[in-house]
Design a protein around this motif. Structure first.
Motif, short mmCIF file in Angstrom:
data_model
loop_
_atom_site.label_atom_id
_atom_site.label_comp_id
_atom_site.label_asym_id
_atom_site.label_seq_id
_atom_site.Cartn_x
_atom_site.Cartn_y
_atom_site.Cartn_z
N TRP A 1 0.91 -1.31 0.12
CA TRP A 1 0.08 -0.11 -0.12
C TRP A 1 0.88 1.26 0.09
N ALA B 1 -8.00 -2.82 8.98
CA ALA B 1 -8.44 -2.09 7.68
C ALA B 1 -8.08 -0.41 8.17
N VAL C 1 -10.38 -0.04 1.00
CA VAL C 1 -10.98 -1.23 1.34
C VAL C 1 -12.33 -1.35 1.42
N TYR D 1 -10.87 0.02 -4.67
CA TYR D 1 -11.86 -1.19 -4.29
C TYR D 1 -13.17 -0.57 -4.54
N ALA E 1 -7.19 -6.29 0.57
CA ALA E 1 -8.55 -5.61 0.63
C ALA E 1 -9.45 -6.77 0.44
N LEU F 1 -9.62 -8.66 3.91
CA LEU F 1 -10.29 -7.95 4.80
C LEU F 1 -11.75 -7.88 4.63
N ASN F 2 -12.39 -7.83 3.65
CA ASN F 2 -13.96 -7.69 3.38
C ASN F 2 -14.59 -8.75 3.45
#
Length: 459
Positions: free
Chosen positions: A102, A171, A243, A365, A402, A405-406
């Protein structure tokens, strides 16, 4: 005097030994930031030791050289505290490489390191000792080399440790990296001149009955608070764009655990105003994040998530409440800025999206990404298969942070709500182990997706 000199020499020697141990320690992701900072501290210690060595040649300056050596020793020891919690025992090693990616994609060139501490806090700190080093007499060669090797200011990202260090909550790091690029996000303020002047009038009217005049100091305070709030919304925007829903759930899950206050003050806008703007963004578009989440039958939906993070009351009530903690002038500014930022917030998010779309389009995202991630990874994750890779155009590719995490947050929310409506209440003690298992499973997903990425890059 020789006693004081010997004591200082012994102290610096022990400090140098501690630095040698820390330099040999393992840091998560083998990222160089901690060791670059440690090299700077070594340079300070060796400069101090050089001062002590000069005493034999300049005995008339013994007192001054000894004091200078002691001061540098104190500064070096204080510098060690800045890196506390950066070792692999505190930071999950799996997440550092994705964070560094990132950083690179956002074009953040500063030296950076990550650390955890037992405080309910996410923070981006800027560390810069160049001015101090430039003012030293006879700095050591190691200090000059270390100063030249770092890219200043050094950035330190702090995350909560252990109990609050659950992967889905990380996140929020996207928000902290947003602070690192906030000055690059240009906001056109021209459309908001009239609302800004109206805000000043409201602040003036609120303060006048209390015997305050809106003058230069009050104007400077208002502008400082306004800029702080703009920067917080920029950072929220970066978190959301990087994210998506994972940032929303992480931020408000964290705020719910960390204090349950209104959240507003000189440095931060109120939490409910931040929630309102994020909910706007999550509902934006024909295919929105919210519609994808609804397709997963996740409850509660974003509009009522984290109910224990309170909404601000009516302005007069809010003013009376926060006056006790920050004074009448700051309270009036905070209360009246809310209306202005309700208008400005969408433009701040739009400016951040424009910047990121130009600089790092691969990081953006979207709801389409979330929909695809749900289709590919949610069902396997329910069967304890971590989201490691996916097939596209006939080849296998590693999942992104991402994505993990989602999908992780959806699974986490399902665990929390899986007994909703049950006729017999299920104790939370039965859900907690499952949440811990999910955390470990997601860490394994990050680790193995990174292994897949390295394999593809080096084969």
């Amino acid at each position: 005097m020789s006693i004081a000199r010997n004591a200082c020499s012994f102290y610096l020697s022990r400090l140098r030994g501690e630095l040698s141990r820390l330099i040999e320690a393992t840091y998560p992701g083998y990222h160089p930031g901690p060791k670059i900072w440690l090299d700077v501290i070594v340079g300070l210690v060796e400069t101090a030791q050089g001062y002590l060595a000069l005493i034999d040649k300049r005995p008339a300056d013994e007192m001054k050289l000894l004091v200078d050596a002691e001061v540098l020793g104190e500064q070096a020891y204080a510098g060690l505290s800045l890196i506390s919690g950066a070792d692999a025992s505190q930071i999950p090693h799996q997440i550092v490489d994705p964070f560094q990616r990132w950083v690179a994609a956002l074009k953040i060139t500063n030296t950076i390191f990550f650390r955890a501490e037992h405080v309910s806090n996410y923070e981006l700190a800027r560390i810069d000792c160049r001015t101090m080093a430039q003012n030293l007499n006879a700095p050591s060669a190691s200090l000059l080399s270390a100063i030249g090797a770092a890219k200043w200011p050094i950035l330190r990202v702090t995350v909560p440790s252990q109990a609050m260090g659950m992967l889905p909550h990380f996140a929020v790091v996207a928000h902290e990296l947003g602070h690192a690029i906030q000055d690059n996000i240009n906001l056109n303020v021209a459309p908001f001149q009239a609302p800004f002047l109206d805000c000043i009038k409201r602040v003036t009217s609120r303060l006048k009955p209390l015997g305050f005049t809106y003058g230069l100091q009050e104007n400077l305070l208002l502008r400082e608070t306004l800029q702080n709030w703009v920067n917080e919304f920029k950072a929220d925007a970066v978190g959301h764009i990087l994210v998506g829903p994972a940032f929303f759930f992480a931020l408000f899950g964290f705020l719910e655990l960390a204090g349950r206050s209104y959240g507003l003050g000189k440095t931060h806008p109120p939490s409910d105003l931040r929630r309102k703007q994020l909910v706007r963004e999550l509902n934006d578009g024909a295919q929105s994040f919210q519609s994808v989440m609804q397709g997963c039958a996740i409850t509660p939906l974003v509009a009522d998530y984290a109910p224990n993070v309170p909404n601000c009351p009516l302005k007069d009530t809010l003013f009376n409440e926060i006056t006790k903690s920050c004074g009448e002038v700051q309270a009036a500014i905070c209360v009246e800025l809310i209306e202005l930022f309700d208008v400005m917030a969408p433009a701040i998010f739009a400016a951040a999206r424009k910047y990121l779309t130009i600089v790092s389009p691969e990081l953006v995202y979207t709801p389409a990404h979330l929909s695809k991630d749900v289709q590919l990874h949610l069902k396997p994750l329910r069967s304890l298969i971590p989201p490691i890779e996916f097939q596209e155009a006939g080849s296998w590719k590693p999942t992104s942070l991402a994505t993990i995490l989602n999908v992780g947050w959806i699974a986490l929310l399902e665990l929390r709500d899986e007994h909703a409506g049950a006729s017999v209440a299920i104790p939370s003690s039965e859900t907690a182990p499952k949440m811990e298992q999910l955390h470990e499973l997601l860490l394994k997903a990050v680790e193995l997706s990174e292994a897949r990425r390295l394999w593809e890059e080096n084969r």
